[in-house]
Design an enzyme around this catalytic site. Structure first.
Site, PDB file in Angstrom:
ATOM      1  N   ALA A 214      46.936 -10.217  17.221  1.00 42.20           N
ATOM      2  CA  ALA A 214      48.127  -9.485  16.824  1.00 42.20           C
ATOM      3  C   ALA A 214      47.724  -8.028  16.630  1.00 42.20           C
ATOM      4  O   ALA A 214      46.551  -7.727  16.383  1.00 42.20           O
ATOM      5  CB  ALA A 214      48.684 -10.070  15.534  1.00 42.20           C
TER       6      ALA A 214
ATOM      7  N   GLY B  95      45.523 -14.000  17.129  1.00 39.53           N
ATOM      8  CA  GLY B  95      46.752 -14.394  17.819  1.00 39.53           C
ATOM      9  C   GLY B  95      46.525 -14.688  19.300  1.00 39.53           C
ATOM     10  O   GLY B  95      47.303 -15.416  19.918  1.00 39.53           O
TER      11      GLY B  95
ATOM     12  N   GLU C 237      40.563 -13.837  11.357  1.00 43.77           N
ATOM     13  CA  GLU C 237      41.515 -13.383  10.331  1.00 43.77           C
ATOM     14  C   GLU C 237      40.945 -13.285   8.925  1.00 43.77           C
ATOM     15  O   GLU C 237      41.279 -12.357   8.186  1.00 43.77           O
ATOM     16  CB  GLU C 237      42.758 -14.301  10.311  1.00 43.77           C
ATOM     17  CG  GLU C 237      43.719 -14.067  11.463  1.00 43.77           C
ATOM     18  CD  GLU C 237      43.375 -14.882  12.705  1.00 43.77           C
ATOM     19  OE1 GLU C 237      42.256 -15.419  12.757  1.00 43.77           O
ATOM     20  OE2 GLU C 237      44.208 -14.981  13.596  1.00 43.77           O
TER      21      GLU C 237
ATOM     22  N   GLU D 182      45.394 -18.142  19.382  1.00 46.80           N
ATOM     23  CA  GLU D 182      46.537 -18.972  18.986  1.00 46.80           C
ATOM     24  C   GLU D 182      47.571 -19.103  20.102  1.00 46.80           C
ATOM     25  O   GLU D 182      48.144 -20.173  20.294  1.00 46.80           O
ATOM     26  CB  GLU D 182      47.175 -18.387  17.713  1.00 46.80           C
ATOM     27  CG  GLU D 182      46.270 -18.570  16.493  1.00 46.80           C
ATOM     28  CD  GLU D 182      46.712 -17.745  15.296  1.00 46.80           C
ATOM     29  OE1 GLU D 182      46.978 -16.537  15.469  1.00 46.80           O
ATOM     30  OE2 GLU D 182      46.806 -18.302  14.200  1.00 46.80           O
TER      31      GLU D 182
HETATM   32  N1  DAK Z   1      45.293  -4.691  17.521  1.00 46.11           N
HETATM   33  C1  DAK Z   1      45.513  -3.417  17.912  1.00 46.11           C
HETATM   34  N2  DAK Z   1      44.716  -2.734  18.753  1.00 46.11           N
HETATM   35  C2  DAK Z   1      43.633  -3.384  19.226  1.00 46.11           C
HETATM   36  C3  DAK Z   1      43.331  -4.714  18.865  1.00 46.11           C
HETATM   37  C4  DAK Z   1      44.240  -5.392  17.995  1.00 46.11           C
HETATM   38  N3  DAK Z   1      44.089  -6.661  17.612  1.00 46.11           N
HETATM   39  N4  DAK Z   1      42.198  -5.065  19.505  1.00 46.11           N
HETATM   40  C5  DAK Z   1      41.791  -3.991  20.208  1.00 46.11           C
HETATM   41  N5  DAK Z   1      42.662  -2.977  20.069  1.00 46.11           N
HETATM   42  C6  DAK Z   1      42.587  -1.650  20.651  1.00 46.11           C
HETATM   43  C7  DAK Z   1      41.550  -0.794  19.954  1.00 46.11           C
HETATM   44  O1  DAK Z   1      42.068  -0.218  18.786  1.00 46.11           O
HETATM   45  C8  DAK Z   1      41.253   0.245  21.024  1.00 46.11           C
HETATM   46  O2  DAK Z   1      42.287   1.196  21.028  1.00 46.11           O
HETATM   47  P1  DAK Z   1      41.957   2.775  21.175  1.00 46.11           P
HETATM   48  O3  DAK Z   1      41.050   3.082  20.047  1.00 46.11           O
HETATM   49  O4  DAK Z   1      41.298   2.897  22.520  1.00 46.11           O
HETATM   50  O5  DAK Z   1      43.310   3.428  21.082  1.00 46.11           O
HETATM   51  C9  DAK Z   1      41.362  -0.559  22.307  1.00 46.11           C
HETATM   52  O6  DAK Z   1      42.135  -1.723  21.989  1.00 46.11           O
HETATM   53  C10 DAK Z   1      40.014  -1.017  22.838  1.00 46.11           C
HETATM   54  O7  DAK Z   1      39.354  -1.706  21.780  1.00 46.11           O
HETATM   55  P2  DAK Z   1      37.848  -1.395  21.350  1.00 46.11           P
HETATM   56  O8  DAK Z   1      37.518   0.043  21.573  1.00 46.11           O
HETATM   57  O9  DAK Z   1      37.658  -1.928  19.979  1.00 46.11           O
HETATM   58  O10 DAK Z   1      37.054  -2.267  22.416  1.00 46.11           O
HETATM   59  P3  DAK Z   1      35.634  -2.940  22.227  1.00 46.11           P
HETATM   60  O11 DAK Z   1      35.244  -3.446  23.573  1.00 46.11           O
HETATM   61  O12 DAK Z   1      34.687  -2.024  21.534  1.00 46.11           O
HETATM   62  O13 DAK Z   1      35.890  -4.184  21.264  1.00 46.11           O
HETATM   63  C11 DAK Z   1      37.071  -6.140  20.449  1.00 46.11           C
HETATM   64  C12 DAK Z   1      36.707  -5.237  21.679  1.00 46.11           C
HETATM   65  C13 DAK Z   1      38.087  -7.179  20.935  1.00 46.11           C
HETATM   66  C14 DAK Z   1      35.798  -6.876  19.991  1.00 46.11           C
HETATM   67  C15 DAK Z   1      37.619  -5.276  19.336  1.00 46.11           C
HETATM   68  O14 DAK Z   1      38.667  -4.448  19.858  1.00 46.11           O
HETATM   69  C16 DAK Z   1      38.191  -6.058  18.208  1.00 46.11           C
HETATM   70  O15 DAK Z   1      37.457  -6.591  17.386  1.00 46.11           O
HETATM   71  N6  DAK Z   1      39.532  -6.127  18.123  1.00 46.11           N
HETATM   72  C17 DAK Z   1      40.208  -6.819  17.069  1.00 46.11           C
HETATM   73  C18 DAK Z   1      40.115  -8.294  17.262  1.00 46.11           C
HETATM   74  C19 DAK Z   1      40.753  -9.034  16.130  1.00 46.11           C
HETATM   75  O16 DAK Z   1      40.317  -8.977  14.982  1.00 46.11           O
HETATM   76  N7  DAK Z   1      41.816  -9.751  16.436  1.00 46.11           N
HETATM   77  C20 DAK Z   1      42.524 -10.540  15.489  1.00 46.11           C
HETATM   78  C21 DAK Z   1      43.651  -9.720  14.956  1.00 46.11           C
HETATM   79  S1  DAK Z   1      44.400 -10.545  13.571  1.00 46.11           S
HETATM   80  C22 DAK Z   1      50.713 -13.510  10.985  1.00 46.11           C
HETATM   81  C23 DAK Z   1      50.577 -14.204  12.101  1.00 46.11           C
HETATM   82  C24 DAK Z   1      49.556 -13.957  12.951  1.00 46.11           C
HETATM   83  C25 DAK Z   1      48.647 -12.979  12.717  1.00 46.11           C
HETATM   84  C26 DAK Z   1      48.798 -12.245  11.594  1.00 46.11           C
HETATM   85  C27 DAK Z   1      49.828 -12.497  10.741  1.00 46.11           C
HETATM   86  N8  DAK Z   1      51.753 -13.785  10.061  1.00 46.11           N
HETATM   87  C28 DAK Z   1      52.247 -15.163   9.970  1.00 46.11           C
HETATM   88  C29 DAK Z   1      52.275 -12.787   9.232  1.00 46.11           C
HETATM   89  C30 DAK Z   1      47.576 -12.740  13.620  1.00 46.11           C
HETATM   90  C31 DAK Z   1      46.536 -11.977  13.284  1.00 46.11           C
HETATM   91  C32 DAK Z   1      45.557 -11.532  14.255  1.00 46.11           C
HETATM   92  O17 DAK Z   1      45.606 -11.800  15.420  1.00 46.11           O
END
Ligand code: DAK
Length: 276
Positions: A63, A108, A131, A111
């Protein structure tokens, strides 16, 4: 649509989440567009869907953390509902959905892949539920679907540790059905990328599914999904009902007729379709 591509080739269709700059992270707009795309799939023609992400690096990196970071409790709940509604729509979609996971499938992203019927991935794929490191629980069904797919013990380990796993481990624990590699020639040059081969493999599987009797395939999806929610006595009744439901359809008459006529070519023919 800004973030969703939709392409239909005969009886199979591919939905691509197309927000490559943000690694296809799911913001509200992506979820709204995905919802609208699913509502517009021509179910008179399409028999199997493929879901993938744009580019070679990421399926869906979760997400959108930027959008979520400022949400109030009420907004967080609304965002969660939006995601859950779309994921559930995919899970209960009348026809099979294959997730072609081309890279990161985190939070997400993992998921949404688990909401699909079948997952295959490229060799560079990475799965995880990070998360708890972000101060939240997996909110798009992760605590529920991961445990059902890989068992409670493994799901708890992955969720509590927030550890990401690579494609071979995802395959070993049963999270994906197949891992697809790039094609490399003798000189070591990549002649087809893992993503290209992944899409080809997904299309091949989708085509095989699409060649089978569509009402029977739909009823199998329903029987498995609904049967898993109840005890075996009730599950068998669900199966009986959906089995009976196939009779007197063109699918059943043509499918069994082809076999009895021993006409191999006919047997392979796509049976007629009755939309239900
Ligand atoms: N959200 C927004 N932007 C993201 C992103 C994300 N999840 N993942 C990557 N990006 C963006 C980065 O900010 C970056 O943008 P710029 O800085 O270039 O503008 C671009 O994508 C490239 O990312 P990186 O520069 O970080 O690329 P790397 O190769 O260095 O790293 C990575 C790739 C996938 C390891 C890293 O980007 C990363 O760790 N991303 C986050 C992964 C993550 O933690 N995902 C889980 C998100 S939490 C809910 C229901 C569901 C959810 C929440 C609430 N409710 C019921 C309320 C779900 C939650 C989630 O999914």
């Amino acid at each position: 649509m800004e973030y969703i591509l939709y392409e239909q080739k005969g009886s199979i269709a591919t939905i691509t989440i197309n927000r490559e700059k943000a690694l296809n992270a799911l913001n509200s707009q992506v979820l709204d567009e995905l919802n609208a795309t699913l509502d517009n799939v021509n179910l008179d023609e399409v028999r199997c869907l493929i879901l993938t992400g744009a580019g070679e690096k990421s399926f869906v990196a979760g997400a959108d953390i930027g959008e979520m970071s400022t949400l109030t409790k009420a907004e967080g709940e609304a965002f969660g509902k939006k995601g859950n509604d779309v994921f559930r729509k995919l899970e209960t979609f009348p026809i099979p959905v294959i997730a072609a996971v081309n890279g990161f499938a985190l939070g997400g992203g993992c998921e949404i892949a688990m909401s699909c019927d079948i997952r295959i991935c490229s060799e560079n794929a990475m799965f995880g539920q990070p998360e708890v490191g972000l101060g939240i629980t997996p909110g798009f069904g992760g605590t529920q679907r991961l445990a059902r797919l890989v068992g409670a013990g493994m799901a708890k380990q992955l969720i509590y540790t927030a550890r990401n796993i690579k494609a071979p481990e995802a395959y070993r624990i049963g999270l994906v059905n197949d891992v697809i590699a790039a094609t490399v020639d003798e000189a070591g040059n990549v002649t087809a990328s893992a993503k290209d081969n992944l899409i080809a493999a997904a299309e091949k599987m989708a085509t095989t599914i699409a060649q089978n009797a569509p009402i029977a395939v739909r009823n199998c999806k329903k029987a498995i999904n609904e049967g898993l929610q109840v005890d075996m006595d009730k599950a068998i009744v669900i199966e009986e009902k959906l089995f009976g439901d196939c009779f007197e359809t063109e699918d059943q008459k043509a499918g069994m007729g082809n076999f009895l006529e021993k006409d191999k070519e006919k047997k392979l023919k796509v049976v007629p379709f009755q939309n239900k």
